[in-house]
Motif scaffolding. Structure first.
Motif, PDB file in Angstrom:
ATOM      1  N   MET A 131      36.030  61.247  33.654  1.00 40.51           N
ATOM      2  CA  MET A 131      36.835  61.739  34.128  1.00 40.51           C
ATOM      3  C   MET A 131      38.572  60.419  34.385  1.00 40.51           C
ATOM      4  N   GLY A 132      39.559  61.397  34.360  1.00 38.60           N
ATOM      5  CA  GLY A 132      40.665  60.073  34.165  1.00 38.60           C
ATOM      6  C   GLY A 132      40.149  59.460  35.604  1.00 38.60           C
ATOM      7  N   TYR A 133      40.799  57.903  35.549  1.00 42.22           N
ATOM      8  CA  TYR A 133      41.081  57.455  36.334  1.00 42.22           C
ATOM      9  C   TYR A 133      42.950  57.044  36.616  1.00 42.22           C
ATOM     10  N   TYR A 134      43.806  57.758  35.641  1.00 44.78           N
ATOM     11  CA  TYR A 134      45.593  57.361  35.734  1.00 44.78           C
ATOM     12  C   TYR A 134      45.828  58.625  34.770  1.00 44.78           C
ATOM     13  N   LYS A 135      46.982  59.015  35.370  1.00 51.55           N
ATOM     14  CA  LYS A 135      47.982  60.037  34.729  1.00 51.55           C
ATOM     15  C   LYS A 135      48.987  59.419  33.899  1.00 51.55           C
ATOM     16  N   LEU A 175      30.063  58.286  38.181  1.00 43.58           N
ATOM     17  CA  LEU A 175      29.732  58.129  39.637  1.00 43.58           C
ATOM     18  C   LEU A 175      30.917  56.671  40.760  1.00 43.58           C
ATOM     19  N   VAL A 176      31.101  55.960  39.816  1.00 43.48           N
ATOM     20  CA  VAL A 176      32.218  54.992  40.075  1.00 43.48           C
ATOM     21  C   VAL A 176      33.200  55.669  40.643  1.00 43.48           C
ATOM     22  N   ILE A 177      33.323  56.265  39.069  1.00 47.09           N
ATOM     23  CA  ILE A 177      34.958  56.876  39.714  1.00 47.09           C
ATOM     24  C   ILE A 177      35.549  57.727  40.484  1.00 47.09           C
ATOM     25  N   LYS A 178      34.510  58.443  40.837  1.00 50.02           N
ATOM     26  CA  LYS A 178      34.529  59.408  41.650  1.00 50.02           C
ATOM     27  C   LYS A 178      34.616  59.109  43.035  1.00 50.02           C
ATOM     28  N   GLN A 179      34.129  57.853  42.964  1.00 51.26           N
ATOM     29  CA  GLN A 179      33.766  56.678  44.449  1.00 51.26           C
ATOM     30  C   GLN A 179      35.055  56.309  44.359  1.00 51.26           C
ATOM     31  N   MET A 180      35.525  55.718  43.983  1.00 50.34           N
ATOM     32  CA  MET A 180      36.754  54.775  44.064  1.00 50.34           C
ATOM     33  C   MET A 180      37.985  55.459  43.915  1.00 50.34           C
ATOM     34  N   LYS A 181      37.873  56.730  43.495  1.00 51.10           N
ATOM     35  CA  LYS A 181      39.037  57.433  43.901  1.00 51.10           C
ATOM     36  C   LYS A 181      39.174  58.546  45.643  1.00 51.10           C
ATOM     37  N   GLN A 182      37.491  58.998  46.294  1.00 48.29           N
ATOM     38  CA  GLN A 182      37.964  59.079  47.059  1.00 48.29           C
ATOM     39  C   GLN A 182      37.717  58.115  48.392  1.00 48.29           C
ATOM     40  N   THR A 183      37.122  56.593  48.268  1.00 46.87           N
ATOM     41  CA  THR A 183      37.779  55.831  48.937  1.00 46.87           C
ATOM     42  C   THR A 183      39.325  54.703  48.749  1.00 46.87           C
ATOM     43  N   GLU A 199      40.521  52.901  46.566  1.00 47.11           N
ATOM     44  CA  GLU A 199      40.034  51.783  45.797  1.00 47.11           C
ATOM     45  C   GLU A 199      40.573  51.439  44.077  1.00 47.11           C
ATOM     46  N   LEU A 200      40.711  52.784  42.961  1.00 45.53           N
ATOM     47  CA  LEU A 200      41.579  52.960  42.500  1.00 45.53           C
ATOM     48  C   LEU A 200      42.992  52.152  42.417  1.00 45.53           C
ATOM     49  N   ASP A 201      43.463  53.358  43.487  1.00 40.16           N
ATOM     50  CA  ASP A 201      44.681  52.441  44.129  1.00 40.16           C
ATOM     51  C   ASP A 201      45.276  50.651  44.813  1.00 40.16           C
ATOM     52  N   LYS A 202      44.258  50.763  45.304  1.00 38.03           N
ATOM     53  CA  LYS A 202      44.364  49.421  44.910  1.00 38.03           C
ATOM     54  C   LYS A 202      44.233  48.205  44.399  1.00 38.03           C
ATOM     55  N   LEU A 203      43.091  48.861  43.486  1.00 37.90           N
ATOM     56  CA  LEU A 203      43.389  48.270  42.590  1.00 37.90           C
ATOM     57  C   LEU A 203      44.072  47.884  41.521  1.00 37.90           C
ATOM     58  N   TYR A 204      44.525  49.347  41.083  1.00 38.60           N
ATOM     59  CA  TYR A 204      45.834  49.102  40.070  1.00 38.60           C
ATOM     60  C   TYR A 204      47.290  48.089  40.656  1.00 38.60           C
ATOM     61  N   GLN A 205      46.937  48.361  42.083  1.00 40.44           N
ATOM     62  CA  GLN A 205      48.549  47.508  42.706  1.00 40.44           C
ATOM     63  C   GLN A 205      48.406  45.610  42.161  1.00 40.44           C
ATOM     64  N   GLN A 206      47.390  45.542  42.593  1.00 38.85           N
ATOM     65  CA  GLN A 206      46.316  44.447  42.966  1.00 38.85           C
ATOM     66  C   GLN A 206      46.585  43.827  40.993  1.00 38.85           C
ATOM     67  N   ALA A 207      45.909  44.789  40.213  1.00 33.97           N
ATOM     68  CA  ALA A 207      46.281  44.534  39.231  1.00 33.97           C
ATOM     69  C   ALA A 207      47.959  44.057  38.704  1.00 33.97           C
ATOM     70  N   GLN A 208      48.596  44.510  38.533  1.00 32.60           N
ATOM     71  CA  GLN A 208      50.227  44.398  39.194  1.00 32.60           C
ATOM     72  C   GLN A 208      50.526  43.069  39.398  1.00 32.60           C
ATOM     73  N   ASP A 209      50.444  42.795  41.126  1.00 35.58           N
ATOM     74  CA  ASP A 209      50.614  41.331  41.498  1.00 35.58           C
ATOM     75  C   ASP A 209      49.850  40.563  41.218  1.00 35.58           C
ATOM     76  N   GLU A 210      48.573  40.720  39.872  1.00 36.81           N
ATOM     77  CA  GLU A 210      48.437  39.305  39.167  1.00 36.81           C
ATOM     78  C   GLU A 210      49.236  39.722  38.454  1.00 36.81           C
ATOM     79  N   GLU A 211      49.649  40.397  37.028  1.00 35.17           N
ATOM     80  CA  GLU A 211      50.090  40.637  36.361  1.00 35.17           C
ATOM     81  C   GLU A 211      52.016  39.295  36.420  1.00 35.17           C
ATOM     82  N   PHE A 212      52.244  39.563  37.918  1.00 38.30           N
ATOM     83  CA  PHE A 212      53.916  39.526  37.440  1.00 38.30           C
ATOM     84  C   PHE A 212      52.834  37.639  38.895  1.00 38.30           C
ATOM     85  N   SER A 213      52.283  37.357  39.084  1.00 44.73           N
ATOM     86  CA  SER A 213      51.494  36.246  39.279  1.00 44.73           C
ATOM     87  C   SER A 213      51.649  35.496  38.337  1.00 44.73           C
TER      88      SER A 213
END
Length: 232
Positions: free
Chosen positions: A84-88, A207-215, A217-231
């Motif tokens: 299933m998709g995890y990013y548009k 199953l992992v993607i579905k759980q991360m969408k529901q919680t 966590e996907l959005d949080k990890l995306y922001q974390q990746a952006q923060d790490e890129e610019f640090s």
């Protein structure tokens, strides 16, 4: 062991960093891959290669999954299975600073050289819609951005978040053109590729993607990746 294949020049999805004096691959896709490996109870190994070879590597059992900002397309579905998709996806044209309004319509790119990553959705968009442009493909997005800055290309088709990262890093060099690039509905999801026969693995991945969408966590990890890129 879960072996993930990627090409690490597509920040914030995957990119290299130096930690403790050693080069490592990190990013949004890698964060998600770690969650999948943890769910499976195995270690994660990241193999960095060229984008155009990833599906071949998958089907030759060199890697177990592919995570490389890869779009689920009908053509690719003939060779592999997708989660299933995890990013548009939204595609834009990256241009030199000051040229945003120069390219407002597809017709403005007639006779111009436009770059896209080899074997990518962006290459497909260029072939289907920028038929009067000169298409230049390379495996490395960073190389295309350099050629844009050097004046060898008029623009580079990129996912909007990747283009935004180039602009954030070099606000004096790049901007997004006002041109609207079509992205077919059937090609708007970034997903994880698995071999068609690995149905059990695909079920666990979903199953992992579905759980991360529901919680959230996907959005949080995306922001974390952006923060790490610019640090870096």
């Amino acid at each position: 062991m879960l072996v993930v294949g990627t090409e690490a020049d597509f920040a914030p999805f995957e990119f290299p960093v130096i930690k403790n004096g050693q080069k490592q691959i990190t990013g949004y896709d890698i964060y998600i891959a770690r969650r999948i490996a943890k769910k499976l109870g195995v270690k994660l190994e990241v193999q960095n290669t060229t984008f155009s070879s990833l599906i071949t590597d998958l089907n030759q059992n060199k890697v177990d999954i592919v995570m490389a900002g890869m779009t689920d397309t009908p053509a690719r579905e003939k060779s592999v299975a997708f989660s299933m998709g995890y990013y548009k996806v939204k595609n834009v044209l990256l241009v030199q600073k000051g040229q945003a309004t120069t390219y407002a319509h597809i017709s403005d790119l007639a006779g111009k050289s436009v770059g896209a990553q080899q074997a990518s959705l962006q290459e497909s968009i260029a072939k289907n819609h920028l038929t009067k442009s000169n298409l230049v493909t390379e495996s490395n997005v960073n190389s295309l951005a350099s050629e844009l800055q050097n004046g060898k290309l008029s623009g580079v088709i990129l996912d909007s978040v990747v283009a935004d990262n180039f602009i954030k890093q070099h606000p004096d060099k790049y901007e997004v053109a006002s041109i609207a690039l079509p992205t077919p509905k059937s090609q708007r999801n970034i997903s994880i590729a698995t071999r068609k026969g690995d149905k059990k693995l695909l079920k666990q991945v979903n199953l992992v993607i579905k759980q991360m969408k529901q919680t959230g966590e996907l959005d949080k990890l995306y922001q974390q990746a952006q923060d790490e890129e610019f640090s870096k």
